[in-house]
Every structure is written in structure tokens, then in C-alpha cells.
Enzyme design. Structure first.
Site, short mmCIF file in Angstrom:
data_model
loop_
_atom_site.label_atom_id
_atom_site.label_comp_id
_atom_site.label_asym_id
_atom_site.label_seq_id
_atom_site.Cartn_x
_atom_site.Cartn_y
_atom_site.Cartn_z
CE LYS A 114 7.37 3.70 2.36
NZ LYS A 114 6.92 2.50 3.10
CB SER A 167 3.23 2.42 2.61
OG SER A 167 4.36 1.91 3.26
CB SER A 218 4.74 -1.23 3.41
OG SER A 218 3.40 -0.83 3.61
#
Length: 529
Positions: free
Chosen positions: A116, A205, A229
Site C-alpha cells: 500500500k 482505503s 480498510s
């Protein structure tokens, strides 16, 4: 981060489930990836190909790069990948050389992983959390988990797009949007409404990690979660996601939201892949004192809990209040999942959580997060390489106002609200309101919530439809494992979530694997064949 429970209807635009995905074949015809067939390839299968000499790590990496070029940047334009590691092929070559010399670091040697975009790397990639304000805020070294991944022999393929600042920037930002990366799409329904919002959300997210893994643009990926998330994008992208216990995985070098809730974890297509990836990143980090809790709690190999009979006699509590959030599109798939669990020997018990309504009505979680975000982001920015003009949350906000045409498509209300919190000497949270909120969320989520429910009904774990248990689990700092559970009417993926007490990851993996192997529910998106 997903702050609150949302019904299925609010997560899809009107008519979104009626989209036809026949365009996938056209993309395949005009842009066929030329490399090895990597769709749905597992870590074990890739390792077998590497060990036999059928494939090299370079060929695997190049194959995923080809798929990214074909499906992420062309065709359906999933837009899940924020940045490609310019050194990925060179790293693969070095790992291939190690293998030829007789050194294999472990089960992830030579396997590509997408991380990420809020996870720091001290290389030629950026670390921005998707914010154009942080393009020059270069880390001085890898995040602890990035180092662990390198030591395990993975190839850091690149960084995944995300909801900016892990969805702690604006109250109105759609999942998967960042000012640096633009909008990520859900590969099962890769379309936008006229207002630029995805027809079906990629969710959470960690949207880029989820969409990329679902679309087979990477072998495995890492997401982060503060509240939903990892679990939400895993549900909406038909993935396995592990949201670990806070303290199992280090947060050092990850752009933060909340020290009391942040954690990183695997997002994969199978439970086995998630288990091996969790083993690579779990462990004690002196720079993140909370990880001292994990000492003595980590098994030698999480894969030893991959048991086909792992649900026999297991008592699983189902909080019935969460079923109210399932609509007619999703309820049949969840009911089928319950049938599979019972057929595998699980005992399903109605187990209401007495504090559910009070927890969702309480402002305690957002109060805690806004205090901790300011403190923790300022601490992170203080450690980036000298020379950046962005050293504090206040400077991020000022930058965004100056560059509002690019930076503020959806506003920055959460950043502003967090900046208004008062810190002692700029670093310490001493406000009584914060301490009261922290105590309340732990009481409602953990002590009188999950702990009391598990004790009352003598449970081994709790079960939630889709990702709906993420809020209570995150507030309690407890682990969850989500696994694909089929598809709603119209084709949208859904998952089921197993939630347990601290450091129960081995048992949750066992339950998830037994269910996965009995159901084999996942199928890849047609738009990225």
C-alpha cells in the site's frame, strides 16, 4: 478506513449491479499479456514453477508488469497501482541468482508483492499515502514490514493506490481516490458514474491493494487497516484479508492514523497465501513497543493451521443485529455460507453483542482517531529526509489549500478537525476528553462487547456478514479474517468475517481455510482475464 457500518445499498450506485462485463473479452483480444499464465496463481504454485526451473522470478515479475500495463493502465483501467518499483526486475534477477546458487530464503523467495502507498520504502519509490503534499517527503529507510518482506525474498513490485491518507482526509472522499493516483475501480464492475465516482466501490482505503490482487496484477499484497480498510476491500473484491491483532505487526514507517488501531496485513486470493504472508511480516519491532505483546504469540508457521476439518465442533457466534444490514441481494449468499459452515461441523449460535447500538452511537472512536492522527502524523513527518517543506499536519493542510485545484477535490475536513486537537508540547495527548473516549471505546467494543459475548455464549469466534464486524473488531484491537463467500444478485462479491480475541489468528486462519476449501467461492473478475 471505514468509520461506520454501511448497508449494501449505500455501497453501490443505482443500477450498478446490472452492469454487464462482456467487455473483458474485448480487452483480452486487444491486449493479451504475453508472459506466463498468472491468473489466480498461488504462492505455492509459483514456488513450484520456480523450484522446477519452469519459471524465473524475472519472468513472473515481468508477467505481472505486463498485466498491469494491459488492465490497470489500458482496457478497463482499474488504476490500482500507484507506482511501479523501477528496481523490481533487478531485484528479481538477484533473487534468481541466489536460487541458482542454492540459497532459497523461504516460501516467498522470488514472489512479487504490491504494498500500500502509505508504507515507507527507502528506495526510488515515493511514500505519499496518495497525497500530492507528500511527494517530496521521502523516508530515510524502509518501514519495518518492508524490510521483513525483503528479507523473506519477496520482490517489492510497487505501491498500490489508496484512499488518500488511508481515508482520514475528508468525510466525503470515495474509496480508492487519491490526489496523486486518481480513482481506483472495482475490477468486477470497472465503471464510473457521471460524477466520477465508481459505480461499485472498491471499498476501504486499501482499495488499490484489493483491486490489484483481485485482478491478478500481483501475486499478493499488503493493506493497512484502522477500521475496515483490509476487510472491506477484501469483501468487495472477493479476497482473503487478515486484519491482525494490534501488536502482531509493526507500524514503524507506515504513515499513520492511530497508534491504538493501526495495523497492516495480507490481502490475497487464498487463505494459504495469506497465512504465509502473515508469517513473513509478524514479529517484534523495538521501535514499535506495542509489538512486545506478540512475543510468544507467533507460531513457527501459520500454514500448520490449514486444516480441512478445522470447523468440526467449533462454536461460532452470529450477532443477529448485523443481519439487518443485509439486503435481498446479499442475504441468499450469506445463508449459503451458513449452510457450508454447518455442513463442515461448525455450531452456529445466535450471539447478540449487547453494546452494538451504544458503540455505533458513541463519538469515542472518531474522538480518539482525531487526537492520535495529529500526534502520530507529526511524529512520522519529523523523521522524513531533511529538505521537505512538509513537516507537520498543519503544513499539509496549508499545502492543500494552496494547491486546492489538485489537492482538494473532496475537501479535507478530517485533517482540519484533527489539527484543531490540542497536544501538550506538540507531541503528548493529555486531554481528559481523549482519555475518556479511549476508555469508552475499549469498554464498549472489547470488555462489555466482544469479550462479554464470547464468554456468555462459550464461543470460539464471532461471525459477521461481509465486513460489518470491522468497526467493533478494530475498536477492540482484535483480529479478523475475511474469506470469499460468493456473490450477490448481479455478481458483486461478498465475504464472511471470522473475528476472535487477541492473537487468535491461528484459529481464525483454521476456520477460514476449512470454509474456503469447502466452498471454493472465489472467481476472478471477467474484465481482467
Amino acid at each position: 478506513m471505514v468509520l461506520r457500518k454501511q448497508s449494501f445499498a449505500t455501497m453501490t450506485a443505482a443500477g450498478g449491479l446490472s452492469i454487464l462485463l462482456g467487455t473483458g473479452q474485448a480487452f483480452a483480444a486487444t491486449c493479451p499479456p504475453a508472459g506466463p499464465p498468472l491468473s489466480e496463481a498461488t504462492v505455492a504454485a509459483l514456488q513450484e514453477a520456480l523450484a522446477s526451473g519452469a519459471l524465473t522470478s524475472r519472468q513472473i515479475v515481468q508477467g505481472y508488469l505486463d498485466r498491469i500495463a494491459c488492465y490497470d493502465k489500458q482496457g478497463p483501467k482499474i488504476n490500482a497501482v500507484l507506482e511501479i518499483n523501477p528496481d523490481a526486475l533487478a531485484i528479481a534477477d538477484a533473487l534468481d541468482a541466489e536460487r541458482r546458487a542454492g540459497r532459497v530464503r523461504g516460501p516467498l523467495h522470488g514472489i512479487p508483492v504490491l504494498i500500500k502507498g502509505n508504507i515507507a520504502t527507502g528506495d526510488r519509490m515515493l511514500t505519499t499515502a496518495g497525497s500530492v503534499a507528500l511527494v517530496d517527503a521521502l523516508p530515510q529507510k524502509d518501514a519495518f514490514i518492508a524490510t521483513r518482506l525483503r528479507e523473506a525474498g519477496t520482490v517489492l513490485l510497487g505501491k498500490a493506490n489508496l484512499t488518500e491518507f488511508a481515508n482520514f482526509m475528508s468525510y466525503y472522499m470515495p474509496s480508492g481516490y487519491s490526489s496523486q493516483g486518481g480513482q481506483t475501480l472495482n475490477p468486477y464492475f470497472p465503471a464510473l458514474e457521471d460524477n466520477g465516482v465508481p459505480t461499485v466501490t472498491p471499498c476501504g482505503s486499501s482499495a488499490g491493494s484489493g483491486a490489484a490482487t483481485a485482478a491478478n496484477l500481483t501475486a499478493i499484497s499488503i493493506g493497512t487497516e484502522t477500521s475496515g480498510s483490509i476487510l472491506c476491500p477484501s469483501s468487495f473484491n472477493s479476497l482473503v484479508g487478515i486484519k491482525p491483532t494490534v501488536g502482531l505487526v509493526s507500524r514503524t514507517g507506515i504513515i499513520p492514523i492511530s497508534a491504538s488501531q493501526d495495523v497492516a496485513g495480507p490481502m490475497t486470493r487464498t487463505v494459504a497465501d495469506a497465512a504465509v504472508l502473515l508469517g513473513a511480516i509478524a514479529g517484534y519491532d523495538p521501535a514499535d513497543p506495542v509489538t512486545a505483546r506478540s512475543v510468544g504469540q507467533i507460531p513457527a508457521d501459520y500454514r500448520t493451521f490449514l486444516k480441512l476439518d478445522g470447523l468440526v465442533g467449533v462454536r461460532i457466534g452470529l450477532p443477529p443485529e448485523y443481519l439487518d444490514f443485509l439486503g435481498p441481494e446479499t442475504r441468499p449468499a450469506f445463508d449459503r455460507a451458513l449452510e457450508v459452515l454447518r455442513a463442515q461441523g461448525a455450531v452456529i449460535v445466535d450471539a447478540p453483542i449487547a453494546t452494538t447500538d451504544a458503540l455505533f452511537a458513541s463519538p469515542s472512536v472518531i474522538t480518539v482517531l482525531t487526537y492520535e492522527f495529529k500526534r502520530d502524523l507529526n511524529a512520522y513527518l519529523a523523521k522524513v529526509k531533511p529538505g521537505t517543506t512538509i513537516d507537520t499536519l498543519s503544513e499539509v493542510i496549508d499545502f492543500n489549500f494552496r494547491k486546492r485545484e489538485v489537492a482538494l477535490k473532496y475537501g479535507q475536513g478530517l485533517l482540519v478537525d484533527s489539527q484543531q486537537r490540542r497536544l501538550q508540547n506538540g507531541t503528548a495527548i493529555t486531554a481528559q476528553g481523549y482519555r475518556d473516549a479511549l476508555a469508552e471505546k475499549q469498554l464498549l467494543a472489547k470488555t462489555e462487547g466482544i469479550d462479554a459475548t464470547i464468554a456468555k455464549y462459550d464461543l470460539d469466534a464471532l461471525l459477521f456478514p461481509t465486513y460489518y464486524g470491522s468497526f467493533v473488531g478494530a475498536a477492540a484491537e482484535y483480529p479478523s479474517v475475511i474469506v470469499p463467500a460468493g456473490y450477490a444478485t448481479g455478481g458483486l462479491p461478498i465475504g464472511i468475517t471470522f473475528l476472535g480475541k487477541a492473537f487468535s489468528e491461528p484459529q481464525l486462519i483454521q476456520y477460514a481455510y476449512a470454509y474456503e476449501q469447502a466452498s471454493l467461492a472465489r472467481r476472478p473478475p471477467e474484465a481482467t482475464p
